[in-house]
Scaffold this active site. Structure first.
Site, PDB file in Angstrom:
ATOM      1  N   GLU A 448       0.823  -1.215   0.000  1.00 55.63           N
ATOM      2  CA  GLU A 448       0.000   0.000   0.000  1.00 55.63           C
ATOM      3  C   GLU A 448       0.854   1.261   0.000  1.00 55.63           C
ATOM      4  OE1 GLU A 448      -4.131  -1.596   1.936  1.00 55.63           O
ATOM      5  OE2 GLU A 448      -2.506  -1.181   3.332  1.00 55.63           O
ATOM      6  N   GLU A 517      -4.056 -10.474   0.347  1.00 51.82           N
ATOM      7  CA  GLU A 517      -4.889 -10.387   1.548  1.00 51.82           C
ATOM      8  C   GLU A 517      -6.313 -10.777   1.148  1.00 51.82           C
ATOM      9  OE1 GLU A 517      -4.642  -6.590   3.498  1.00 51.82           O
ATOM     10  OE2 GLU A 517      -2.458  -6.493   3.297  1.00 51.82           O
TER      11      GLU A 517
END
Length: 1001
Positions: A448, A517
């Site tokens: 991220e 994820e």
């Protein structure tokens, strides 16, 4: 750069130039290299590193002084004796200095790179080190310091380093004096590296990994690199070794202890060993060869895994076979030790991971301690090794007040040239340290942080350094058109299963798809693991994924009077801003007790699945990739009729990897009964580092036949008696008396054999204490399904054959809105005393998802024994019941509570045929027209919904029984897709039909 130009001896003012300067990342540090520990000649180089004569562990109590701001630090701080001490490794916030902060996306400081706040907390660590000159150089090693540190030896600046989760080494020999020496480490909470370390975790500071000194000769091995090259047919391999620094002798030894070959290797040169019929490393059979590197003064032991990682025509393969990754993301997070993970703690984590049929770890979102990877080599885990890089907070920084820029601002740092060297430095530290670890199958550029030219430079560096692995990166939001082709896989987070299938339809997508994820394991969840499993194995382009995440992050706040640990999360520390309990999202509790979500994962990813075939045959399907399941697992079975075991046996089987075989079980041809199931139980055939022989790996259950076991009303010669009043119906039937409140629309009293069996009126139940995945909960509160008022339209009592029917029309709502539900209900009270509650419900247009439909009753505490025939023994839901199996179970109400740290709906039991509740004298039996769910608890839904922590809960003065016609699934919507339609209540067909009977025990 000359250290003398950076700072005067011990000068705090001089220190200010490094930690706010992107052009100074490290000073005085040694070059990056692979991780190894040298041993003295004639020592076992594969022994624990503490056994090495060349290794001095400096862990322990260090002197400590803390300042809220670096500005408050004295210019001559090095010479000031500390009055306090602190353990090393540790985090100072766990010892009363400063306070933890949990923030997920947003930065903990203003965004003003490379600057950080002037009120920057600093911890001064100090200890003495005894030096006796012996001709060796003393290398001081720090394996992890958050966020940066200045190192002083005696009164001289030895260097500076950052990158919290990376190793920093210093040759301190020139600064040592014979005898006692003073080592001082000034650790700052924030530095310019903080902008690159905005990971989702509780923010802590300090020296949090091991500190030690290595004694090395001047002429020594400085680095080495191992590469294994497999032939196309996998029948031979070349193990190549290049050694830097000095010449050495290398010896390769097989996993069986046989010497394969030995050769001299010159400085900066390569030697190659040919291995015929190699034993290949993989997660199922993690074979490790031993490589001994010996010089004139030292010996180094390295374990080598021979394996090949590749992408072949869009398919991810290990050793030529398509692999499905079913792993977990793991943070270094322990309530007692913070970021510090001891070898024992790491082994415990990896043992649990392997025991629960997971085969991989993503080191979210930074490199772990180097020993962690050696353990993964031995345990057999596929590791995504991730750079210590995340700049998630730039999303908020880049956006305007109305968020018109969306998510692209996450790339603000990724495309900023002044951060290029820092980002590439983090990649270099990662790959140079872990390049020889066979468990590492992918390098991850970070998490991220968006995409831009800095990420391309990072990937280019890695590919030039190591061509044996693939590169992963998920965060590909861009501010420009920087090409993505250098990334080897397509990675997504929380992608719905249906979107994964759509991915295959895009003919321009050539890369395999991985979910780095998925199945956000927050609170009571996840509930969609089986759906993802089905998709993962539907096409070889799917690589699988890594569940978010391994553990709940928490800090111990203290203990209750009865000794219960109080775990704290975001908002419990007086932070400036926080993200609440979003860090409580693990498969295990902070103390590593498994969540039921981990038990679910274990069963979903079971290595063998069983289905019914024709006659007495069953199909065994293996999901192993390299081993015959029959060589790894023993199989036994039990056959139950109406929940009672009637037969047991054992099965000898053999099934090749990713294959099926039909097994005959003659016992199943002759069973008779109402409800007959066979359950296959698979256990370890051999002892492993993570489980003893006989450990249960998985189970599978198959229904053989099913017949109705529903009860019928008992015929009675004495008709039920009806007493009708303006606001009340009273019905006496058998040993029961029912009182229905016509005004409030509820059964307000039930007595059996002269004793009251409910302590409050029975109400219809639409609400559940919101789980962390119930993101729609504000709709529920907005419609007041939790505290509704009842409007009675009509009620009448009529006598039918063998019963009295109380017929009711009513609605449920609150002020402001139209009633959220209307119901027509019939209470049929039979002559023998049983009651049937049947009805239908219509909801308003404001109801999109209804959590449940059922009744709630409160019973005296004496009713503490529960027996049920359904899915148990663990909590179970329509989308989360694979860890359980269908059977007959008994428990105490007091034991039927899953103690989530943030209280919420828990411990429902799905798919029940009946449930019995009893005290010493009376038994209450619940049934339904269709399989139902129930919950028995010491806590009300209001109590569970109203408290932030489990240690705040207050037990109800009654036991709370919820009987549900339907209960919605739990899903993973806290950070994932919306709950699938198939796991919701069908709002167009809301019916309930319960049957309750009372008897003496």
């Amino acid at each position: 750069m000359d250290l003398s130009n950076i700072a005067a001896a011990g000068s705090a003012k001089g220190m200010m130039v490094c930690h706010e300067n992107l052009n100074i990342l490290h000073l005085g540090t040694l070059d990056n290299h692979c991780y190894f520990i040298p041993f003295a000649k004639n020592q076992d180089p594969f022994a624990p590193r503490e056994n090495s004569k060349e290794f001095e562990l400096l862990n322990g109590e260090w002197g400590f002084r803390y300042f809220d701001s670096v500005i408050d630090l004295e210019d001559d701080f090095v010479g000031i004796k500390p009055e306090n001490s602190i353990p090393v490794p540790s985090n100072w916030q766990l010892y009363g200095y400063d306070k933890p902060q949990y923030t997920n996306v947003n930065y903990p400081i203003p965004y003003d790179p490379p600057y950080v706040p002037d009120d920057n907390p600093i911890g001064i660590y100090s200890r003495t080190y005894h030096y006796s000159p012996d001709g060796t150089e003393k290398i001081l090693v720090f394996e992890g310091v958050d966020s940066c540190f200045y190192l002083f030896v005696n009164d001289k600046l030895a260097g500076y380093s950052q990158v919290a989760h990376a190793t920093s080494e210093f040759n301190i020999t020139p600064l040592l004096n014979e005898g006692e020496n003073l080592i001082t480490v000034a650790v700052l909470k924030w530095c310019d590296g903080t902008y690159l370390e905005d990971q989702d975790k509780i923010r802590l500071s300090g020296i949090f990994r091991d500190v030690y000194v290595l004694s090395r000769p001047k002429e020594r091995v400085t680095d080495y690199r191992i590469k294994t090259i497999l032939s196309d047919d996998l029948k031979s391999a070349d193990v190549t070794l290049i050694v830097f620094g000095c010449a050495a002798t290398a010896t390769l030894i097989s996993p069986n202890g046989d010497k394969i070959a030995s050769a001299d290797v010159s400085k900066d040169s390569t030697v190659s060993f040919k291995v015929v019929s190699p034993l290949l490393w993989n997660a199922e059979t993690p074979y490790l060869y031993k490589l001994v590197i010996e010089t004139q003064d030292e010996v180094i032991g390295e374990k080598v895994g021979i394996r090949k990682v590749e992408i072949d025509n869009g398919i991810f393969k290990v050793n030529g076979k398509h692999i499905v990754l079913h792993g977990t993301n793991r943070h270094d997070s322990y309530p007692e030790t913070g970021y510090y993970a001891s070898v024992e703690q790491m082994k415990k984590d990896l043992t649990l991971i392997k025991r629960h049929n997971l085969n991989g770890v993503r080191t979210s979102h930074y490199p772990n301690a180097p020993i962690f990877y050696q353990l993964c080599d031995e345990f057999g885990l596929y590791v995504i090794d991730e750079c210590d890089y995340e700049s998630h907070g730039t999303v908020q920084v880049y956006n305007d007040l109305r968020w018109h820029q969306g998510y692209i601002g996450i790339a603000l740092i990724a495309c900023d040239p002044k951060f290029k060297d820092a980002i590439v430095d983090r990649a270099a530290k990662l790959v140079s340290r872990d390049v020889n670890r066979p468990c590492v199958i992918m390098w991850s550029l970070g998490n991220e942080g968006g995409y831009g030219q800095n990420m391309v430079a990072s990937a280019e560096y890695i590919k030039a350094y190591d061509d044996t692995r693939i590169i992963h990166y998920e965060s590909t939001h861009r501010l420009d058109e920087t090409p993505l082709d250098i990334i080897d896989v397509r990675s997504n987070m929380y992608m719905p299963p249906k979107d994964m299938l759509s991915y295959l339809e895009n003919k321009d997508e050539k890369k395999p798809l991985i979910l780095c994820e998925y199945c956000h394991a927050m609170g009571n969840g996840p509930g969609d693991l089986e759906d993802y499993h089905d998709v993962f194995y539907s096409n070889d382009r799917f690589m699988g994924g890594y569940i978010w995440e391994w553990c709940d992050h928490a800090v111990i706040l203290g203990k209750t009077v009865d000794g219960k640990i109080k775990y704290g999360y975001g908002g419990d520390f007086g932070e400036k801003h926080n993200d609440g309990n979003f860090c409580m999202d693990g498969l295990v509790y902070p103390d590593r007790t498994p969540h039921t979500g981990l038990l679910e994962a274990k069963q979903v990813y079971r290595p063998v699945r069983v289905k019914k075939a024709e006659g007495d045959k069953f199909t065994f399907e293996s999901f192993l990739d390299f081993t015959d399941a029959g060589k790894e697992l023993d199989c036994s079975y039990e056959i139950t009729s109406d929940g009672e075991v009637i037969k047991t046996g054992k099965v000898d089987f053999s099934v090749a990897p990713r294959s099926t075989v039909e097994i005959s079980i003659p016992d199943t041809s002759y069973v008779n009964g109402n409800s007959v199931y066979i359950r296959f139980i698979f256990t370890s055939k051999n002892s492993t580092p993570w489980a003893d022989k006989g450990y249960q790996i998985c189970q599978d259950q198959v229904m053989l036949c099913e017949k109705s076991i529903k009860s019928s009303p008992v015929k009675s010669s004495k008709p039920a008696e009806l007493i009708e009043k303006i606001f009340e119906f009273t019905v006496k039937a058998g040993d029961c008396t029912y009182v229905y409140d016509r005004r409030k629309g509820q059964l307000k009293s039930i007595t059996f054999d002269g004793n009251e069996v409910i302590t409050r009126p029975i109400n219809f139940n639409f609400f559940r204490a919101p789980t962390d995945n119930d993101v729609m909960k504000w709709d529920w509160y907005g419609q007041h399904i939790n505290d509704y008022t009842v409007k009675m339209y009509s009620s009448e009592a009529v006598r039918e054959d063998g019963r009295i029917d109380i017929k009711v029309s009513q609605s449920f709502g609150w002020s402001i809105e139209y009633p959220f539900a209307k119901a027509n209900v019939v209470y049929s009270i039979y002559d023998g005393g049983e009651i049937r509650i049947k009805g239908s419900v219509e909801t308003s247009h404001k109801i999109e998802i209804l959590p449940r439909l059922g009744i709630r009753m409160f019973v005296p505490k004496s009713f503490e024994d529960v027996t049920y025939y359904g899915y148990g023994p663990f909590e179970s839901y329509i989308d989360k019941h694979r860890a359980s199996y269908f059977g007959k179970f008994s428990a105490k109400v007091a034991d039927m509570h899953e103690d989530y740290i943030r209280p919420q709906e828990n411990s429902s039991h799905y798919g029940c045929k009946y449930m019995e509740l009893s005290n010493a004298d009376t038994l209450i039996r619940f049934e339904a027209a269709e399989d139902f769910s129930f919950n028995a608890s010491e806590y009300t839904e209001e109590e569970l919904a109203g408290k932030r922590h489990n240690f705040e809960l207050v037990k109800c003065d009654s036991n709370v029984i919820c009987i549900d016609s339907k209960m919605m699934g739990v899903g993973s919507s806290s950070c994932g897709p919306a709950l699938a339609d198939k796991y919701r209540l069908d709002l167009k067909n809301l019916n309930f039909d319960f049957f309750v009977s009372f008897s003496k025990k």
